[in-house]
Design a protein around this motif. Structure first.
Motif, PDB file in Angstrom:
ATOM      1  N   VAL A 143      -1.236   6.793  -2.155  1.00 15.45           N
ATOM      2  CA  VAL A 143      -0.005   6.274  -1.550  1.00 15.45           C
ATOM      3  C   VAL A 143       0.742   5.376  -2.535  1.00 15.45           C
ATOM      4  CG1 VAL A 143       0.931   4.789   0.279  1.00 15.45           C
ATOM      5  CG2 VAL A 143      -0.885   6.429   0.809  1.00 15.45           C
ATOM      6  N   ILE A 144       0.015   4.518  -3.235  1.00 18.57           N
ATOM      7  CA  ILE A 144       0.640   3.627  -4.214  1.00 18.57           C
ATOM      8  C   ILE A 144       1.290   4.428  -5.340  1.00 18.57           C
ATOM      9  CG2 ILE A 144       0.190   1.870  -5.984  1.00 18.57           C
ATOM     10  CD1 ILE A 144      -2.037   0.821  -4.098  1.00 18.57           C
ATOM     11  N   VAL A 145       0.564   5.425  -5.855  1.00 19.75           N
ATOM     12  CA  VAL A 145       1.096   6.242  -6.954  1.00 19.75           C
ATOM     13  C   VAL A 145       2.337   7.001  -6.514  1.00 19.75           C
ATOM     14  CG1 VAL A 145       0.624   8.239  -8.425  1.00 19.75           C
ATOM     15  CG2 VAL A 145      -1.125   6.480  -8.130  1.00 19.75           C
ATOM     16  N   ILE A 146       2.281   7.579  -5.322  1.00 21.43           N
ATOM     17  CA  ILE A 146       3.454   8.300  -4.801  1.00 21.43           C
ATOM     18  C   ILE A 146       4.637   7.348  -4.667  1.00 21.43           C
ATOM     19  CG2 ILE A 146       4.408   9.454  -2.757  1.00 21.43           C
ATOM     20  CD1 ILE A 146       1.602  10.676  -2.324  1.00 21.43           C
ATOM     21  N   GLY A 147       4.384   6.152  -4.137  1.00 15.00           N
ATOM     22  CA  GLY A 147       5.459   5.177  -3.984  1.00 15.00           C
ATOM     23  C   GLY A 147       6.092   4.813  -5.305  1.00 15.00           C
TER      24      GLY A 147
END
Length: 238
Positions: A143-147
């Motif tokens: 989720v962090i990487v996608i964000g």
């Protein structure tokens, strides 16, 4: 020339990687210390010639626990107590051994079994937090990487929120582990299973083991701090 992560047109040196390296160093030191301490006292036998299995059985029965099985599990220092299965598993390095280190570890796992019997609140909280910690561990990073990749700070912040579940789980783990060691050492002394230098050796082994949990928490906090700094930095750049 700059190295590290890039946003937009430029590349910037990611100084926050230092936090991860500090965490890795602390964790590495704790791991080396516990292995060295265990190795030292695994060569020191107890004067009564008791095996770790015998000691574990004695402690469990003295506490009124007769429905917990003691089994052997493969690996080195993979010892654990499973509340759901009511099984106390001792690793190859501990099962059937007469060393001070092995007896200390076996007694520690018995401490967890006693916690379970007494419905020790921190143990109950840790068990309840396992699903959230698992979600946080597996889902937070994607989720962090996608964000970050799509430039969405709110999505990245959701990932950070999920990662805090991992931190909370490790924080709850500390009192559980320290209490289990305290129970173990108290029983070993009261029942005169280990005395004098033997008891001091077991104390050193369990303290070294406890510090690995402290180091793990510190490392995870460093990772969380790094993520917060990265996402906040991206937010300011936007």
């Amino acid at each position: 020339m700059y190295y590290g992560y890039g946003y937009g047109m430029g590349y910037h040196f990611d100084w926050t990687i230092i936090l991860v390296l500090i965490g890795a160093l602390v964790s590495g030191i704790a791991s080396i210390n516990v292995n060295r301490t265990y190795s030292k006292y695994s060569r020191v036998g107890n004067y009564r010639g008791l095996t770790s299995n015998q000691v574990a059985e004695h402690i469990l029965h003295a506490a009124g626990i007769y429905d917990v099985r003691i089994e052997r599990v493969r690996g080195n220092l993979t010892d654990h107590y499973s509340p759901k299965e009511k099984v106390l598993r001792l690793s190859d390095a501990v099962y059937g051994r007469t060393s001070v280190a092995a007896i200390g570890v076996a007694a520690h796992e018995c401490g967890h079994a006693i916690q379970h019997q007494e419905d020790y609140a921190p143990l109950r909280m840790r068990s309840a937090s396992v699903p959230l910690a698992s979600i946080g561990s597996w889902v937070s990073w994607p989720v962090i990487v996608i964000g970050l990749l799509i430039g969405s700070t709110p999505i990245a912040q959701v990932g950070i929120f999920l990662f805090t579940f991992v931190v909370l789980f490790q924080l709850i783990t500390l009192p559980v582990e320290f209490d289990a060691s305290a129970r173990a050492l108290r029983i070993l002394e009261q029942d005169r299973i280990l005395e004098g230098e033997e008891h001091r050796g077991a104390t050193k082994v369990l303290k070294a083991a406890a510090m690995t949990y402290v180091a793990a928490l510190f490392t995870t906090i460093m990772q969380l701090l790094r993520l917060v700094l990265l996402v906040n930095g991206r937010s300011r750049d936007d």
